[in-house]
Enzyme design. Structure first.
Site, PDB file in Angstrom:
ATOM      1  N   ASP A  80      27.515  46.163  26.938  1.00 53.74           N
ATOM      2  CA  ASP A  80      27.619  47.610  27.069  1.00 53.74           C
ATOM      3  C   ASP A  80      28.539  48.187  25.983  1.00 53.74           C
ATOM      4  OD1 ASP A  80      29.923  46.436  28.185  1.00 53.74           O
ATOM      5  OD2 ASP A  80      29.951  47.700  29.965  1.00 53.74           O
ATOM      6  N   ARG A 116      28.883  54.043  37.124  1.00 55.60           N
ATOM      7  CA  ARG A 116      27.849  53.332  36.343  1.00 55.60           C
ATOM      8  C   ARG A 116      26.526  54.092  36.363  1.00 55.60           C
ATOM      9  NH1 ARG A 116      29.778  48.176  35.109  1.00 55.60           N
ATOM     10  NH2 ARG A 116      31.069  47.173  36.679  1.00 55.60           N
ATOM     11  N   ARG A 159      28.469  43.558  34.626  1.00 59.10           N
ATOM     12  CA  ARG A 159      27.413  44.384  35.114  1.00 59.10           C
ATOM     13  C   ARG A 159      27.100  45.522  34.147  1.00 59.10           C
ATOM     14  NH1 ARG A 159      30.205  42.548  39.591  1.00 59.10           N
ATOM     15  NH2 ARG A 159      31.833  44.043  39.256  1.00 59.10           N
ATOM     16  N   ASP A 191      35.327  46.351  22.861  1.00 56.10           N
ATOM     17  CA  ASP A 191      36.625  46.995  22.760  1.00 56.10           C
ATOM     18  C   ASP A 191      37.529  46.057  21.947  1.00 56.10           C
ATOM     19  OD1 ASP A 191      38.356  49.182  24.587  1.00 56.10           O
ATOM     20  OD2 ASP A 191      39.441  47.344  24.166  1.00 56.10           O
TER      21      ASP A 191
HETATM   22  P1  IMP Z   1      36.748  43.567  25.323  1.00 60.07           P
HETATM   23  O1  IMP Z   1      36.857  42.130  25.722  1.00 60.07           O
HETATM   24  O2  IMP Z   1      38.110  44.193  25.172  1.00 60.07           O
HETATM   25  O3  IMP Z   1      35.888  43.787  24.106  1.00 60.07           O
HETATM   26  O4  IMP Z   1      36.132  44.315  26.565  1.00 60.07           O
HETATM   27  C1  IMP Z   1      34.798  44.561  26.711  1.00 60.07           C
HETATM   28  C2  IMP Z   1      34.499  44.946  28.141  1.00 60.07           C
HETATM   29  O5  IMP Z   1      35.485  45.832  28.651  1.00 60.07           O
HETATM   30  C3  IMP Z   1      33.179  45.687  28.237  1.00 60.07           C
HETATM   31  O6  IMP Z   1      32.100  44.820  28.501  1.00 60.07           O
HETATM   32  C4  IMP Z   1      33.431  46.643  29.392  1.00 60.07           C
HETATM   33  O7  IMP Z   1      33.105  46.026  30.618  1.00 60.07           O
HETATM   34  C5  IMP Z   1      34.914  46.911  29.345  1.00 60.07           C
HETATM   35  N1  IMP Z   1      35.230  48.167  28.633  1.00 60.07           N
HETATM   36  C6  IMP Z   1      35.826  48.320  27.436  1.00 60.07           C
HETATM   37  N2  IMP Z   1      35.948  49.594  27.095  1.00 60.07           N
HETATM   38  C7  IMP Z   1      35.406  50.291  28.100  1.00 60.07           C
HETATM   39  C8  IMP Z   1      35.213  51.708  28.337  1.00 60.07           C
HETATM   40  O8  IMP Z   1      35.544  52.593  27.531  1.00 60.07           O
HETATM   41  N3  IMP Z   1      34.600  52.029  29.501  1.00 60.07           N
HETATM   42  C9  IMP Z   1      34.172  51.106  30.413  1.00 60.07           C
HETATM   43  N4  IMP Z   1      34.332  49.792  30.234  1.00 60.07           N
HETATM   44  C10 IMP Z   1      34.948  49.392  29.100  1.00 60.07           C
HETATM   45 MG    MG Z   2      33.477  46.733  32.920  1.00 60.02          MG
END
Ligand code: IMP
Ligand code: MG
Length: 175
Positions: free
Chosen positions: A99, A164, A42, A102
């Site tokens: 969004d 959000r 979302r 990470d």
């Molecule tokens: P990844 O798979 O570790 O790259 O995670 C990405 C997802 O984790 C994003 O689409 C967000 O939903 C969530 N996420 C990662 N870092 C943050 C943050 O600092 N705040 C909020 N959501 C985050």
């Molecule tokens: Mg999230």
């Protein structure tokens, strides 16, 4: 421990300027073409809505929902499609809109899955990026802002589904 919203990291004006720049870049790069934007639910819903209004090209829009994080702040490294897009992307220019990146695990899995559907092109666009947290190598063509290794909320980004709706980006604090 409960977590509360802390200090503001990125202002509304900074976000607006960032979205305007990305919209101009994409509109220039895909001039004369049609683009299919896939927003990752979302978190990307607000960014997606702002971004497509800055696109001066014919565009189509859909959303996909994948599970990555649970209710907390750590990535599970496990990605599952909860809601797929409703149309065929074969032969289309696809831009996945996220969004925040990470670890990169969510997007790398999603890219793998979408590539198998044979789009004409596939690019990634993220509002925010935490490059220091990356666990897998992924190429991001459009990045709004790089941020330090801090958990942020607002502008679509949540902590345990809260915050959000905040119009700017705030840090999360131990409370
Ligand atoms: P990844 O798979 O570790 O790259 O995670 C990405 C997802 O984790 C994003 O689409 C967000 O939903 C969530 N996420 C990662 N870092 C943050 C943050 O600092 N705040 C909020 N959501 C985050
Ligand atoms: Mg999230």
């Amino acid at each position: 421990m409960a977590k509360q919203v802390g200090e503001q990291l990125i202002t509304k004006a900074e976000i607006e300027a960032m979205v305007e720049r990305l919209g101009a870049e994409i509109s220039r790069d895909y001039a004369g073409e049609e683009v299919f934007f896939i927003g990752v639910l979302r978190g990307a819903f607000i960014f997606m809505a702002d971004l497509v209004r800055r696109i001066q090209l014919p565009c189509r829009i859909d959303f996909i929902s994948v599970s990555s994080y649970g209710a907390g702040t750590e990535s599970s490294g496990f990605v599952k499609i909860i809601k797929d897009i409703d149309v065929d992307i074969e032969g289309r220019n696809v831009i996945v809109v996220e969004d925040i990146i990470d670890s990169g695990l969510t997007l790398s899995k999603l890219v793998e899955l979408l590539r198998a559907r044979k789009p004409k092109s596939l690019a990634l666009c993220t509002a925010f990026d935490k490059p220091s947290r990356r666990q897998v190598d992924i190429e991001v063509q459009y990045c709004g802002m790089q941020i330090p290794d801090k958990f942020i909320v607002g502008y679509g980004l949540d902590f345990a589904e809260l915050y959000r709706n905040l119009p700017e980006i705030n840090l999360l604090e131990e409370g």
